[in-house]
Design an enzyme around this catalytic site. Structure first.
Site, PDB file in Angstrom:
ATOM      1  N   GLU A 193       0.830  -1.201   0.000  1.00 57.00           N
ATOM      2  CA  GLU A 193       0.000   0.000   0.000  1.00 57.00           C
ATOM      3  C   GLU A 193       0.868   1.256   0.000  1.00 57.00           C
ATOM      4  OE1 GLU A 193      -3.164  -0.189   2.958  1.00 57.00           O
ATOM      5  OE2 GLU A 193      -2.757  -2.323   3.268  1.00 57.00           O
ATOM      6  N   GLU A 304      -9.929   6.077   2.373  1.00 57.68           N
ATOM      7  CA  GLU A 304     -10.293   5.467   3.651  1.00 57.68           C
ATOM      8  C   GLU A 304     -10.228   6.551   4.722  1.00 57.68           C
ATOM      9  OE1 GLU A 304      -8.430   2.145   6.813  1.00 57.68           O
ATOM     10  OE2 GLU A 304      -7.549   2.415   4.820  1.00 57.68           O
TER      11      GLU A 304
END
Length: 367
Positions: A193, A304
């Site tokens: 990520e 997010e």
């Protein structure tokens, strides 16, 4: 190659913004950790950032038990990437004031001094369940590309950078790319990520910073942010995870972060390049024979947030992306563009819209 643009998760534009003194500017309490082992020089930026230049071979990555015999790869063998260099585009994205006294010497890498917090740092999460209350305070607006077999060799995306409002300093907001292998919701899930994140409780900075993250066991025990634990290898002596980023202007200039992550088939290392400049890599050994040792099966892009209030995101004023819905369009809504995947031969392939699957558990708030 066709360019595709996808607007990201955004918060209701009518939300009222409150100020929290502990989250304003540099008034955040920043208790710094000690300088890392192998530090050869320490530099300070104009905004108070402390950068330790650490001997490349003594960086935290090599404290990982699975990297004891690791051979450092200083540049990717992928033919498209040249030697490390200053990149004017990256210089305009990062706060590089720490370099005014010469920067880090050759053979060392710049590591942002860690911030010690008396409150827990929440691990990332990738449970896109519905309803959102199952997500333990995490909310998402994400698009997926499922390759099927775990042989995909990477992905690419350009994401717009923003400085979203946080309702509480313990909240976070981010935009990123996920490269995953294994089964979601299990300890077999493994991730690579990278992106930008605003998380004052973790960084001590009231603004977006560049981050990397990884987990080898479904966010259970292993993996972490940046260089705060062993695993991710930094090779650039100009740019580093944890450094402060510039942000886009609503209705004005758009600041973008172009990320390319690709598995080097000669070493198995997953290289991260920003605007064509190699930064560092995730070694395959940290995945201990799991899916990402060899390839990935899913790519995701999006945003997010963490709502630390306990309301699971339904009533928080924490923004995602620009804080505005996609219907407002370019320069006002956050976006991702130039999304591609790398096939088993490392070739870049465009992704058509009908190959993408959106996931937004709370679309009235983040979409």
């Amino acid at each position: 190659m066709q360019t595709m643009k996808f607007c990201l998760l955004v918060l209701l534009a009518s939300a009222v913004v409150h100020d929290y003194p502990c989250a304003q500017g540099r008034s955040i309490q920043r208790i710094l950790a000690k300088k890392p082992k192998g530090t050869v020089k320490t530099l300070k930026g104009d905004k108070g950032d402390i950068i330790d230049c650490v001997d490349m071979y003594m960086q935290p990555a090599f404290n990982h038990p699975l990297l004891k015999n690791h051979t450092l790869q200083t540049t990717p063998s992928l033919h498209k990437y040249g030697a490390q260099r200053n990149n004017p585009v990256l210089d305009s994205l990062f706060d590089i004031s720490w370099r005014k006294n010469g920067g880090c010497p050759k053979g060392s890498v710049p590591i942002v001094r860690s911030v010690l917090s008396d409150r827990p740092i929440i691990r990332k999460n990738m449970s896109f369940s519905d309803p959102a209350s199952y997500n333990q305070g995490h909310q998402y607006a994400v698009i997926f590309f499922n390759y099927g077999q775990a042989s995909m060799q990477g992905g690419r995306a350009t994401i717009s950078q923003w400085d979203p409002h946080l309702a509480q300093p313990a909240d976070f907001s981010l935009s990123q790319i996920w490269i995953t292998g294994g089964q979601s919701g299990t300890t077999n899930l493994q991730t690579i990520e990278a992106g930008w994140q605003k998380y004052p409780q973790r960084t001590g900075v009231n603004g977006p910073t560049f981050f990397v993250f990884w987990t080898a066991d479904g966010y259970s025990t292993g993996g972490c942010y940046d260089l705060t634990c062993p695993g991710w290898v930094l090779t650039s002596n100009q740019y580093s995870p944890g450094m402060t980023l510039q942000s886009s202007t609503y209705g004005g200039q758009q600041i973008e972060l172009a990320m390319d992550i690709e598995r080097d088939q000669s070493t198995g290392n997953w290289w991260l390049c920003l605007w064509g400049t190699p930064i560092g890599y995730w070694p395959p050994s940290i995945y201990n024979g799991g899916a990402l040792t060899y390839g990935a099966n899913t790519l995701s892009w999006g945003g997010e947030i963490l709502d630390s209030s306990g309301s699971n995101g339904f009533h928080t004023l924490t923004q995602m992306g620009s804080g505005h819905f996609p219907s407002e369009g370019y320069t006002r809504a956050s976006y991702v563009r130039n999304i591609v995947y790398k096939d088993p031969n490392g070739n870049a392939n465009a992704i058509s819209q009908n190959q993408l699957y959106p996931q937004a558990p709370a679309p009235n708030c983040y979409n």
